[in-house]
Design a protein around this motif. Structure first.
Motif, PDB file in Angstrom:
ATOM      1  N   LEU A 139      11.204 -12.785   0.024  1.00  0.00           N
ATOM      2  CA  LEU A 139      11.280 -11.329   0.110  1.00  0.00           C
ATOM      3  C   LEU A 139      10.788 -10.844   1.470  1.00  0.00           C
ATOM      4  N   ARG A 159      12.289  -6.716  -8.068  1.00  0.00           N
ATOM      5  CA  ARG A 159      11.659  -6.656  -9.376  1.00  0.00           C
ATOM      6  C   ARG A 159      12.643  -6.139 -10.428  1.00  0.00           C
ATOM      7  N   SER A 219      11.249  -4.783  -2.456  1.00  0.00           N
ATOM      8  CA  SER A 219      10.460  -5.382  -3.544  1.00  0.00           C
ATOM      9  C   SER A 219      10.787  -4.714  -4.879  1.00  0.00           C
ATOM     10  N   HIS A 220      11.062  -3.421  -4.844  1.00  0.00           N
ATOM     11  CA  HIS A 220      11.465  -2.724  -6.062  1.00  0.00           C
ATOM     12  C   HIS A 220      12.794  -3.288  -6.570  1.00  0.00           C
ATOM     13  N   ARG A 221      13.730  -3.478  -5.654  1.00  0.00           N
ATOM     14  CA  ARG A 221      15.044  -4.006  -6.021  1.00  0.00           C
ATOM     15  C   ARG A 221      14.900  -5.407  -6.607  1.00  0.00           C
ATOM     16  N   GLU A 272       2.816  -3.650   3.590  1.00  0.00           N
ATOM     17  CA  GLU A 272       4.025  -3.022   4.139  1.00  0.00           C
ATOM     18  C   GLU A 272       3.847  -2.790   5.641  1.00  0.00           C
ATOM     19  N   PRO A 277      10.178  -2.846   3.023  1.00  0.00           N
ATOM     20  CA  PRO A 277       9.576  -3.750   2.038  1.00  0.00           C
ATOM     21  C   PRO A 277       9.383  -3.096   0.681  1.00  0.00           C
ATOM     22  N   ARG A 278       9.160  -1.803   0.676  1.00  0.00           N
ATOM     23  CA  ARG A 278       8.945  -1.112  -0.589  1.00  0.00           C
ATOM     24  C   ARG A 278      10.221  -1.120  -1.422  1.00  0.00           C
ATOM     25  N   MET A 279      11.329  -0.689  -0.832  1.00  0.00           N
ATOM     26  CA  MET A 279      12.591  -0.632  -1.571  1.00  0.00           C
ATOM     27  C   MET A 279      13.072  -2.040  -1.928  1.00  0.00           C
ATOM     28  N   SER A 339      15.446   3.923  -5.719  1.00  0.00           N
ATOM     29  CA  SER A 339      14.855   3.132  -4.635  1.00  0.00           C
ATOM     30  C   SER A 339      13.976   3.992  -3.740  1.00  0.00           C
ATOM     31  N   ALA A 398      10.716   4.588  -5.423  1.00  0.00           N
ATOM     32  CA  ALA A 398       9.986   3.419  -5.919  1.00  0.00           C
ATOM     33  C   ALA A 398       8.686   3.175  -5.158  1.00  0.00           C
ATOM     34  N   ARG A 399       7.734   2.545  -5.811  1.00  0.00           N
ATOM     35  CA  ARG A 399       6.458   2.210  -5.199  1.00  0.00           C
ATOM     36  C   ARG A 399       6.463   0.808  -4.611  1.00  0.00           C
ATOM     37  N   GLY A 400       7.328  -0.073  -5.098  1.00  0.00           N
ATOM     38  CA  GLY A 400       7.356  -1.431  -4.565  1.00  0.00           C
ATOM     39  C   GLY A 400       6.172  -2.251  -5.052  1.00  0.00           C
ATOM     40  N   THR A 401       6.089  -3.494  -4.564  1.00  0.00           N
ATOM     41  CA  THR A 401       5.055  -4.427  -5.035  1.00  0.00           C
ATOM     42  C   THR A 401       4.124  -4.924  -3.932  1.00  0.00           C
ATOM     43  N   PHE A 402       4.422  -4.601  -2.672  1.00  0.00           N
ATOM     44  CA  PHE A 402       3.597  -5.150  -1.592  1.00  0.00           C
ATOM     45  C   PHE A 402       2.290  -4.397  -1.404  1.00  0.00           C
TER      46      PHE A 402
END
Lengths: 239, 206
Positions: free
Chosen positions: B64, B53, B49-51, A77, B45-47, A65, A68-72
């Motif tokens: 989300l 996905r 959204s990763h979770r 963000e 928001p990064r962690m 986590s 991670a790069r995330g999706t937003f």
């Protein structure tokens, strides 16, 4: 040097007999013997391996986590953080100092000092806005989401709940939903759909609210689809 | 202190020193500390959204974002509880674990969603042989019940990936003492998890 046989025998005995073999080892003459410790580890396997695996899975989840790069994406963000926290920062700054001084307290801040505190609070709130305004590309005001939603009241400390007000660009046939939540996120009031940009909670609803609430306003499309949302915190200043 | 502009347009105006200091400065209203803290909290928001996905995107974008807002507000209100033993991001990660699991439960009450039980949800979330969001939640809660010395060794062993020798040196204790705390901690975890499972079984049976 091979592990002495008497150490081995001791470790086997405490692994079988002691309620806490490790405490027994630490209390013994072999407390500092690494080989005894390794021998005890080898003997104590019931359920430990599986549980250690679960803890390792938790740790691995955290590591993934954090990487991670995330999706937003970075800009979204920033918008989400500013939207959530800038009102709280501003409210916290406007709230302090608030309590009336006791006779033994130091004199109230001078006018200049109070002015400085107020400006600091406004500056702090402005940081949240300016922070996400430094973007290269052109878009509708990103600070306020796709519908430009901005909750105006109640905000931070209030004497009474009063009228809830917000500002937004609403699509044709669209409207709003208002959700009032307690500190645990449980829904305690609100209105499912309203076309106006204000709502006054009925007394039979607000009478049971706690002193601190969260207010979430959603922009809805003609088919009740969610377009935008904003959330703020508010609390009664005297209770 | 100079202002540096990073390649993606981000600015860093406060050196990344002790995170507790950063929080103290931000709570006092210092604008640069607030900006730096805002930047760090982009991890939410990064962690999240990763979770989402990772577990097959059970939450849509709006949901989300709603959960991200809830987490950010909760984090801000509890900043004084940050103990500084690790970076802010690791502390915030726990909020994401708990709120994500709760959001999945709440989805059963949402107008559009179905009423999934934990078992049904585990079947549709595509992570075979990996802990479900509810397993992770339970494990984090169980880790919170450890004594401070046990938690310290368990975290150094698993989260920091240290050997017992390294842990012993870091804490100024013997390897056997480090192991004793570690295995005592695991036993406590085992008891706690067994208790949690027993409670869930009792609730289901009612």
């Amino acid at each position: 040097m091979p592990h002495p046989s008497q150490h081995e025998a001791f470790v086997r005995r405490i692994a079988d007999e002691a309620e806490d073999p490790w405490e027994a080892l630490l209390a013994s003459e072999y407390a500092e013997c690494d080989a005894c410790g390794e021998a005890l580890e080898r003997l104590q396997t019931d359920g430990v391996t599986e549980l250690a695996g679960k803890v390792e899975a938790v740790a691995r989840d955290e590591r993934e986590s954090l990487r991670a790069r995330g999706t937003f994406g970075p800009e979204r963000e920033k918008e989400l953080v500013a939207r959530a926290l800038a009102p709280l920062v501003a409210a916290a700054q406007s709230e302090s100092p608030r309590s009336a001084p006791s006779p033994s307290a130091s004199p109230p801040p001078s006018l200049a000092r109070r002015h400085l505190l107020l400006m600091s609070g406004l500056a702090a709130a402005a940081v949240g806005v300016v922070w996400i305004a430094t973007r290269p590309e052109e878009q509708p005001d990103p600070r306020l989401g796709p519908a430009g939603l901005r909750v105006l009241a109640p905000l931070g400390a209030v004497a009474q709940w009063g009228e809830f007000r917000w500002d937004a660009r609403v699509p044709t046939g669209g409207g709003f939903a208002v959700e009032v939540l307690d500190e645990h996120g449980a829904l305690i009031g609100g209105v499912e759909r309203i076309e106006a940009t204000s709502w006054r909670p009925p007394p039979e609803q607000s009478a049971s609210w706690p002193a601190r609430i969260r207010v979430r306003v959603r922009v809805l499309g003609a088919a009740n689809e969610r377009i935008d949302a904003a959330e703020i915190e508010a609390w009664l200043s005297e209770r | 202190m100079t202002v540096r502009r990073e390649p993606h347009g981000e600015t860093e105006t406060v050196p990344r020193s002790d995170d507790r200091d950063l929080i103290s400065q931000a709570k006092r209203g210092e604008p640069r500390a607030i900006a730096a803290l805002f930047d760090r909290l982009r991890c939410v928001p990064r962690m999240l959204s990763h979770r989402n996905r990772t577990y097959g995107s059970p939450l849509d974008t709006q949901e989300l974002e709603d959960v991200a807002q809830e987490i950010l507000i909760a984090v801000w209100r509890k900043l004084e509880q940050f103990d500084g033993r690790g970076p802010i991001e690791a502390w915030v990660h726990r909020f994401c674990v708990f709120q994500f699991a709760q959001a999945l439960r709440d989805r059963g009450h949402a107008p559009r969603g179905g009423g999934w039980s934990d078992g049904e949800l585990e079947r549709v979330l595509p992570r075979p042989n990996e802990p479900s969001p509810f397993d992770l939640e339970a494990l984090h809660l169980a880790l919170d019940t450890l004594e401070a010395d046990e938690a310290e060794v368990v975290r150094l062993k698993h989260f920091a990936e240290k050997s017992f020798l390294e842990i012993a040196h870091a804490l100024g204790i013997s390897q056997n003492t480090a192991k004793a705390r570690y295995y005592r901690g695991l036993r406590r975890l085992q008891q706690r998890l067994a208790q949690t499972t027993s409670n869930r079984t009792s609730e289901t049976a009612r």
